[in-house]
Enzyme design. Structure first.
Site, PDB file in Angstrom:
ATOM      1  CD  GLU A   1      -2.398   1.531   2.628  1.00  9.16           C
ATOM      2  OE1 GLU A   1      -3.048   2.573   2.778  1.00  9.16           O
ATOM      3  OE2 GLU A   1      -2.199   0.709   3.537  1.00  9.16           O
TER       4      GLU A   1
ATOM      5  CB  CYS B   1      -1.801   5.601   2.415  1.00 10.57           C
ATOM      6  SG  CYS B   1      -0.202   5.385   3.211  1.00 10.57           S
TER       7      CYS B   1
END
Length: 220
Positions: free
Chosen positions: A24, A58
């Site tokens: 990720e 994120c």
């Protein structure tokens, strides 16, 4: 979980070892708001995605792409909501936005504010703040008059900074959302099942939200 650069290094190391890996990495994640959206809900969703956790996720919303039929009203409501967010100690019950993770990150955030203004975007908020307790604080920042070729729209900032982009219609919104080197998360606010289904299948992102924030999810 980490930056794009570190993720690529880890992927290379894992490939040499034959190790399976899930990465990720970064994102400048888009949230599309269509003319038919519930505006009160859309504003709440955008505020959550852009500013909760001080934008340090994120999957945070960096680009809010709004069709022109509701852009002015959305911008008005979003800026008003951003101004009412309470910045302060992360453990205080009445705090909406806590501190930036470090002095270095605060400097990065402030530098992007200068970059955005130099590119021609209009800025509301973003002031440095100080309190009696220690920490690195800034007010939520909202850029308008943003185009998708600006650095503030193309690069991950990782702070409480949101960019508002005006588009003509759903087709331009989808094209703008997909015009990024990232592919982490995206979202759409709409009452239309047709557009929601099309966006889910056409968005070039690993996780797509419908009438929910782009951030705050933990699917595996």
């Amino acid at each position: 979980t980490g930056s794009e650069e570190v993720g690529l290094e880890i992927a290379g190391a894992c490939a040499r070892r034959g190790t399976r890996v899930q990465l990720e990495m970064g994102g400048q994640n888009p949230l599309v708001v269509l003319d038919d959206a519930d505006l009160a809900q859309a504003v709440s969703i955008a505020i959550d995605g852009a500013f909760h956790s001080t934008g340090q996720r994120c999957t945070a919303t960096g680009r809010i792409i709004v069709t022109e039929g509701v852009f002015d009203e959305f911008q008005k409501r979003f800026c008003e909501a951003a101004r009412t967010l309470r910045v302060g100690h992360a453990l205080a019950k009445d705090t909406d936005v806590g501190p930036v993770v470090s002095d270095a990150q605060l400097e990065v955030n402030q530098r992007y504010l200068d970059v955005g203004k130099a590119e021609g975007a209009s800025l509301a908020g973003g002031d440095r703040l100080s309190f009696a307790h220690e920490g690195y604080y800034m007010a939520p920042a909202v850029f308008s008059d943003v185009t998708n070729d600006m650095a503030i729209a193309r690069e991950e900032i990782f702070g409480p900074v949101a960019c508002l982009l005006r588009v003509r219609d759903y087709e331009e919104a989808l094209q703008t959302a997909n015009d990024t080197r990232y592919g982490l998360a995206s979202g759409i606010c709409t009452r239309s099942l047709k557009y929601a289904e099309h966006f889910k299948r056409s968005s070039k992102a690993g996780v797509v939200s419908v009438n929910l924030p782009t951030a705050g999810i933990d699917y595996h």
